[in-house]
Motif scaffolding. Structure first.
Motif, PDB file in Angstrom:
ATOM      1  N   ILE B  88       1.051  -1.252  -0.180  1.00 53.47           N
ATOM      2  CA  ILE B  88       0.232  -0.061  -0.037  1.00 53.47           C
ATOM      3  C   ILE B  88       1.003   1.225  -0.006  1.00 53.47           C
ATOM      4  O   ILE B  88       0.782   2.047  -0.676  1.00 53.47           O
ATOM      5  CB  ILE B  88      -0.926   0.056   1.126  1.00 53.47           C
ATOM      6  CG1 ILE B  88      -2.117  -0.970   0.934  1.00 53.47           C
ATOM      7  CG2 ILE B  88      -1.663   1.208   1.364  1.00 53.47           C
ATOM      8  CD1 ILE B  88      -3.144  -1.175   2.036  1.00 53.47           C
ATOM      9  N   GLY B  89       1.998   1.328   0.828  1.00 47.56           N
ATOM     10  CA  GLY B  89       2.750   2.330   0.872  1.00 47.56           C
ATOM     11  C   GLY B  89       3.284   2.688  -0.500  1.00 47.56           C
ATOM     12  O   GLY B  89       3.468   3.723  -1.004  1.00 47.56           O
ATOM     13  N   ALA B  90       3.825   1.601  -1.311  1.00 44.75           N
ATOM     14  CA  ALA B  90       4.402   1.631  -2.568  1.00 44.75           C
ATOM     15  C   ALA B  90       3.333   2.229  -3.617  1.00 44.75           C
ATOM     16  O   ALA B  90       3.479   3.128  -4.476  1.00 44.75           O
ATOM     17  CB  ALA B  90       4.993   0.250  -3.040  1.00 44.75           C
ATOM     18  N   ALA B  95       1.209   6.725  -6.929  1.00 45.76           N
ATOM     19  CA  ALA B  95       0.046   7.539  -7.261  1.00 45.76           C
ATOM     20  C   ALA B  95       0.343   9.089  -6.846  1.00 45.76           C
ATOM     21  O   ALA B  95      -0.059   9.799  -7.437  1.00 45.76           O
ATOM     22  CB  ALA B  95      -1.118   6.959  -6.590  1.00 45.76           C
ATOM     23  N   GLU B  96       0.880   9.234  -5.761  1.00 46.80           N
ATOM     24  CA  GLU B  96       0.788  10.535  -4.969  1.00 46.80           C
ATOM     25  C   GLU B  96       2.220  11.252  -5.273  1.00 46.80           C
ATOM     26  O   GLU B  96       2.091  12.616  -5.188  1.00 46.80           O
ATOM     27  CB  GLU B  96       0.320  10.337  -3.715  1.00 46.80           C
ATOM     28  CG  GLU B  96      -0.861   9.729  -3.504  1.00 46.80           C
ATOM     29  CD  GLU B  96      -2.050  10.527  -3.935  1.00 46.80           C
ATOM     30  OE1 GLU B  96      -2.060  11.899  -3.989  1.00 46.80           O
ATOM     31  OE2 GLU B  96      -3.187  10.119  -4.484  1.00 46.80           O
ATOM     32  N   TYR B  97       3.309  10.450  -5.195  1.00 48.23           N
ATOM     33  CA  TYR B  97       4.499  11.334  -5.056  1.00 48.23           C
ATOM     34  C   TYR B  97       5.487  11.053  -6.064  1.00 48.23           C
ATOM     35  O   TYR B  97       6.105  11.998  -6.415  1.00 48.23           O
ATOM     36  CB  TYR B  97       5.067  10.804  -3.685  1.00 48.23           C
ATOM     37  CG  TYR B  97       4.566  11.226  -2.125  1.00 48.23           C
ATOM     38  CD1 TYR B  97       4.497  12.385  -1.948  1.00 48.23           C
ATOM     39  CD2 TYR B  97       3.954  10.059  -1.635  1.00 48.23           C
ATOM     40  CE1 TYR B  97       4.105  12.918  -0.688  1.00 48.23           C
ATOM     41  CE2 TYR B  97       3.170  10.571  -0.413  1.00 48.23           C
ATOM     42  CZ  TYR B  97       3.214  12.010   0.023  1.00 48.23           C
ATOM     43  OH  TYR B  97       2.582  12.346   0.951  1.00 48.23           O
ATOM     44  N   ALA B  98       5.688   9.790  -6.800  1.00 49.98           N
ATOM     45  CA  ALA B  98       6.652   9.610  -7.622  1.00 49.98           C
ATOM     46  C   ALA B  98       6.630  10.441  -8.937  1.00 49.98           C
ATOM     47  O   ALA B  98       5.694  10.721  -9.387  1.00 49.98           O
ATOM     48  CB  ALA B  98       6.389   8.221  -8.322  1.00 49.98           C
ATOM     49  N   GLY B  99       7.695  11.120  -9.304  1.00 51.81           N
ATOM     50  CA  GLY B  99       7.680  11.832 -10.499  1.00 51.81           C
ATOM     51  C   GLY B  99       7.618  11.050 -11.559  1.00 51.81           C
ATOM     52  O   GLY B  99       7.848   9.860 -11.469  1.00 51.81           O
ATOM     53  N   PRO B 100       7.379  11.598 -13.032  1.00 49.15           N
ATOM     54  CA  PRO B 100       7.302  10.793 -14.087  1.00 49.15           C
ATOM     55  C   PRO B 100       8.494   9.724 -14.219  1.00 49.15           C
ATOM     56  O   PRO B 100       8.273   8.489 -14.411  1.00 49.15           O
ATOM     57  CB  PRO B 100       7.272  11.839 -15.040  1.00 49.15           C
ATOM     58  CG  PRO B 100       7.086  13.095 -14.741  1.00 49.15           C
ATOM     59  CD  PRO B 100       7.357  13.008 -13.135  1.00 49.15           C
ATOM     60  N   GLY B 101       9.731  10.264 -14.020  1.00 49.49           N
ATOM     61  CA  GLY B 101      10.573   9.228 -14.148  1.00 49.49           C
ATOM     62  C   GLY B 101      10.704   8.262 -13.222  1.00 49.49           C
ATOM     63  O   GLY B 101      10.476   7.154 -13.681  1.00 49.49           O
ATOM     64  N   THR B 156      -2.628  -2.360  -7.927  1.00 50.52           N
ATOM     65  CA  THR B 156      -3.988  -1.819  -7.638  1.00 50.52           C
ATOM     66  C   THR B 156      -4.315  -0.887  -6.942  1.00 50.52           C
ATOM     67  O   THR B 156      -5.101   0.113  -7.193  1.00 50.52           O
ATOM     68  CB  THR B 156      -4.838  -3.100  -7.059  1.00 50.52           C
ATOM     69  OG1 THR B 156      -4.039  -3.503  -5.871  1.00 50.52           O
ATOM     70  CG2 THR B 156      -5.005  -4.311  -8.117  1.00 50.52           C
ATOM     71  N   THR B 157      -3.388  -0.661  -5.625  1.00 50.35           N
ATOM     72  CA  THR B 157      -3.495   0.849  -5.192  1.00 50.35           C
ATOM     73  C   THR B 157      -3.384   1.907  -5.715  1.00 50.35           C
ATOM     74  O   THR B 157      -4.167   3.022  -5.622  1.00 50.35           O
ATOM     75  CB  THR B 157      -2.610   0.347  -3.771  1.00 50.35           C
ATOM     76  OG1 THR B 157      -2.871  -0.450  -3.067  1.00 50.35           O
ATOM     77  CG2 THR B 157      -2.669   2.076  -2.926  1.00 50.35           C
ATOM     78  N   GLU B 158      -2.029   1.845  -6.735  1.00 50.08           N
ATOM     79  CA  GLU B 158      -1.933   3.152  -7.440  1.00 50.08           C
ATOM     80  C   GLU B 158      -3.095   3.148  -8.186  1.00 50.08           C
ATOM     81  O   GLU B 158      -3.420   4.591  -8.401  1.00 50.08           O
ATOM     82  CB  GLU B 158      -0.755   2.653  -8.162  1.00 50.08           C
ATOM     83  CG  GLU B 158      -0.379   3.685  -9.175  1.00 50.08           C
ATOM     84  CD  GLU B 158       0.568   3.534 -10.184  1.00 50.08           C
ATOM     85  OE1 GLU B 158       0.977   2.368 -10.271  1.00 50.08           O
ATOM     86  OE2 GLU B 158       1.003   4.347 -10.920  1.00 50.08           O
ATOM     87  N   GLU B 159      -3.443   2.229  -8.795  1.00 50.75           N
ATOM     88  CA  GLU B 159      -4.715   2.508  -9.935  1.00 50.75           C
ATOM     89  C   GLU B 159      -5.732   3.096  -9.490  1.00 50.75           C
ATOM     90  O   GLU B 159      -6.469   4.042  -9.742  1.00 50.75           O
ATOM     91  CB  GLU B 159      -4.954   1.366 -10.778  1.00 50.75           C
ATOM     92  CG  GLU B 159      -4.424   1.303 -12.065  1.00 50.75           C
ATOM     93  CD  GLU B 159      -3.948  -0.330 -12.358  1.00 50.75           C
ATOM     94  OE1 GLU B 159      -4.546  -1.197 -12.360  1.00 50.75           O
ATOM     95  OE2 GLU B 159      -2.849  -0.489 -13.010  1.00 50.75           O
ATOM     96  N   VAL B 160      -6.460   2.638  -8.211  1.00 52.10           N
ATOM     97  CA  VAL B 160      -7.503   3.121  -7.504  1.00 52.10           C
ATOM     98  C   VAL B 160      -7.221   4.550  -6.954  1.00 52.10           C
ATOM     99  O   VAL B 160      -8.175   5.256  -7.129  1.00 52.10           O
ATOM    100  CB  VAL B 160      -7.987   2.195  -6.473  1.00 52.10           C
ATOM    101  CG1 VAL B 160      -8.660   0.984  -7.227  1.00 52.10           C
ATOM    102  CG2 VAL B 160      -7.294   1.902  -5.254  1.00 52.10           C
ATOM    103  N   LEU B 161      -6.223   4.839  -6.574  1.00 47.37           N
ATOM    104  CA  LEU B 161      -5.776   5.986  -6.038  1.00 47.37           C
ATOM    105  C   LEU B 161      -5.676   7.071  -7.060  1.00 47.37           C
ATOM    106  O   LEU B 161      -6.307   8.296  -7.132  1.00 47.37           O
ATOM    107  CB  LEU B 161      -4.508   6.150  -5.413  1.00 47.37           C
ATOM    108  CG  LEU B 161      -4.322   5.637  -3.912  1.00 47.37           C
ATOM    109  CD1 LEU B 161      -2.883   5.812  -3.292  1.00 47.37           C
ATOM    110  CD2 LEU B 161      -5.158   6.053  -3.086  1.00 47.37           C
ATOM    111  N   ARG B 162      -5.406   6.864  -8.323  1.00 45.07           N
ATOM    112  CA  ARG B 162      -5.525   7.656  -9.600  1.00 45.07           C
ATOM    113  C   ARG B 162      -6.782   7.934  -9.768  1.00 45.07           C
ATOM    114  O   ARG B 162      -7.097   8.907 -10.649  1.00 45.07           O
ATOM    115  CB  ARG B 162      -4.672   6.934 -10.893  1.00 45.07           C
ATOM    116  CG  ARG B 162      -3.120   6.937 -10.533  1.00 45.07           C
ATOM    117  CD  ARG B 162      -2.453   6.582 -11.853  1.00 45.07           C
ATOM    118  NE  ARG B 162      -1.109   6.496 -11.560  1.00 45.07           N
ATOM    119  CZ  ARG B 162      -0.272   7.702 -11.543  1.00 45.07           C
ATOM    120  NH1 ARG B 162      -0.805   8.885 -11.635  1.00 45.07           N
ATOM    121  NH2 ARG B 162       0.949   7.525 -11.221  1.00 45.07           N
TER     122      ARG B 162
END
Lengths: 280, 281
Positions: B88-90, B95-101, B156-162
């Motif tokens: 979940i942290g990853a 979704a929230e912090y990572a820059g595009p690269g 899945t966490t990333e996708e639903v957060l998006r």
């Protein structure tokens, strides 16, 4: 980012600059030579504009003229967009909000914002939405019930939702949702209220109710409203600022003045062309 | 001429529709066939004593798989204990912090990780944990299974957060709510149903994994609730019993398969039902 570093004022943190209830006749916000960029693209050039206390200032102009950018700079919401930067000053009661010591989070508690589309928090009830700001900034020991009622009354929504405070905020009608968002913004007791096209997603009846509300709220705090709708600007605002983007799509302030004066006797030809519907 | 073409087109359409329908029902049919097969073979040996009793001495009919049920529960539980928070942290990071690269790199690595054959993760667990700890253990199995949950939960966490509209983040930020609290109190709750779905599906997935456990947990024919030692697990026990030459053990393996499949199906069904309800009560 920053040009002339002013002699530093105290950080704009909620306790140190508490709202003074009797600031009648004073300046709400002063914008001084403000330019803004999104990455390499300049969005605003050299905007200087006074937003007086307890008046409604409307910002009008065609799409892409930088109205939203300008209003978002006032509470540093532009920083949410990666690559955004500014030059110049925005003064809130004399304090430069871009000063390095100013925490944007603290600033936003003082400068509330209402958005284009009603955006109540979908996981929260009407009540929880209203007090969300207070709960989430961890101010405990406050009478939330009383505060929620007061905020809902200020947003002219209390009578309609008093029996459904526990139902979902998103279950309300569009206009009610937008007034809920206004109540939510008012609940943290901001010193300025920014409204970014607050009626563009609403039907005419709901729009009228928001406009009535704006006229009431202007007795309490300065309001800045961005609008596409010139009639709306004429109906609700005391002062109107007209913005336009030139060839390079850089937004500039063309003129600003009393709303009545602007709409009857604009001093700039471009303003006249715009308000008479010749373009935009 | 046009009429003839129209007829051909209609025919092609019908053929296409027929083939796709057949494929659709075929896929579902295989699942039904499998279910029926396991039920028919497993139902006779399915009894309360299967989950309450320990195995009898080899060759003596009777007994149950209590040790494997408990072992599976402990291993999967331990895997969740570290796999879920990290996943979940990853996902929140992506979704929230990572820059595009950096985001693209991390995302790509997560996708590669989810494609790694689970037996390889077992060998990985063997070299990392088993050789270090000096023996097979439930912990090593939990490590390998947790690695499997990581990319599933993270993605899945990333996708639903998006899917959470940016307007909600802005509404919260504009109230003077700090970014971290906006994420924890506004964004995550809004996406919680989807996050729970992804997590439960990952749990269902690892509950049925065998390969990663072979090199890590090894299996155990006796009661063991100590995760620092070799433990039994449902899947390992099914595998063992199936290759031992005793008919009653084959029966128990079928029953265990039925039990395991029922648990996994139940998790899936519960997740689907739960993800229908949404919003505040």
């Amino acid at each position: 980012m920053q040009t002339a570093a002013q002699p530093q004022v105290a950080p704009v943190a909620a306790p140190s600059v508490s709202p003074s209830p009797d600031s009648g006749g004073r300046l709400g916000i002063g914008v001084r030579h403000l330019s803004a960029w999104y990455g390499p693209h300049q969005a605003l050039r050299d905007i200087t504009l006074d937003i007086p206390d307890r008046q409604v200032t409307a910002i009008i102009g065609p799409s892409g003229c930088g109205k939203s950018t300008l209003i978002r700079c006032l509470n540093r919401m532009h920083e949410v967009t990666p690559g955004a930067r500014t030059q110049g000053q925005v003064l809130l009661e004399g304090h430069d909000v871009f000063a390095p010591s100013v925490d944007p989070v603290a600033l936003r508690r003082l400068v509330g914002m209402v958005f284009q589309r009603p955006n109540p928090f979908p996981t929260m009830s009407v009540f929880d939405n209203v007090v969300a700001g207070l709960r989430l900034v961890a101010q405990r020991n406050r009478n939330l019930d009383e505060l929620a009622e007061r905020s809902l009354r200020r947003a002219a929504l209390w009578d309609e939702v008093r029996d459904k405070l526990r139902s979902a905020g998103t279950a309300l009608s569009g206009g009610q949702q937008q007034r809920l968002c206004i109540a939510r913004a008012l609940a943290v007791d901001p010193k300025v209220l920014l409204m970014d096209e607050p009626c563009s997603a609403l039907d005419p009846i709901a729009t009228l109710r928001i406009e009535e509300l704006i006229r009431v709220l202007r007795e309490e705090i300065p309001i800045v409203i961005v609008t596409h709708n010139m009639q709306q600007a004429a109906r609700v605002s005391d002062r109107t600022a007209f913005m336009l983007a030139g060839e390079e799509r850089v937004g500039e302030l063309i003129e600003v003045g009393d709303t009545a004066e602007m709409f009857t006797n604009p001093s700039d030809k471009r303003t006249e062309d715009y308000i008479t519907g010749r373009f935009g | 001429m046009e009429l003839v073409l129209g007829r051909r087109r209609r025919l092609a359409d019908q053929v296409m529709r027929g083939l796709c329908t057949a494929a659709g029902f075929g896929g579902a049919g295989i699942l039904l066939l499998l279910l029926a097969h396991v039920v028919v073979n497993g139902i006779s040996a399915l009894s309360p004593q299967l989950v309450t009793e320990l195995p009898t001495p080899l060759g003596v009919p009777g007994g149950g798989l209590a040790h494997a049920v408990v072992g599976s529960a402990i291993i999967v539980g331990l895997a969740c204990l570290w796999g879920i928070p990290l996943g979940i942290g990853a996902g929140i990071y992506l979704a929230e912090y990572a820059g595009p690269g950096v985001g693209t790199v991390v995302r790509f690595m997560a996708d590669v990780l989810s494609g790694v054959p689970s037996i390889v993760l077992g060998i990985f667990g063997y070299t990392i944990i088993v050789t270090q700890m000096g023996g097979f253990s439930g912990l090593a199995g939990a490590f390998a299974l947790g690695v499997i949950t990581l990319p599933i939960i993270a993605r899945t966490t990333e996708e639903v957060l998006r899917l959470v509209p940016g307007e909600l983040r802005e509404a919260s930020l504009a109230l003077g709510v700090p970014r971290w609290r906006t994420i924890l109190r506004i964004v995550v709750p809004t996406a919680s149903t989807g996050m729970i779905t992804g997590t439960m599906l990952a749990v269902a997935r690892i509950a049925g994994e065998t390969a990663p456990l072979i090199f890590t947990t090894l299996g155990n024919n006796f009661w063991s609730s100590d995760p620092t030692r070799p433990m039994a697990a449902m899947t390992l026990t099914i595998f063992q019993y199936a290759i031992w030459p005793y008919e009653y053990l084959h029966q128990q393996a079928w029953a265990a398969s039925l039990l395991l499949m029922t648990v996994v199906l139940l998790i899936n069904v519960i997740v689907r039902l739960a993800s229908r309800s949404y919003g505040p009560r």
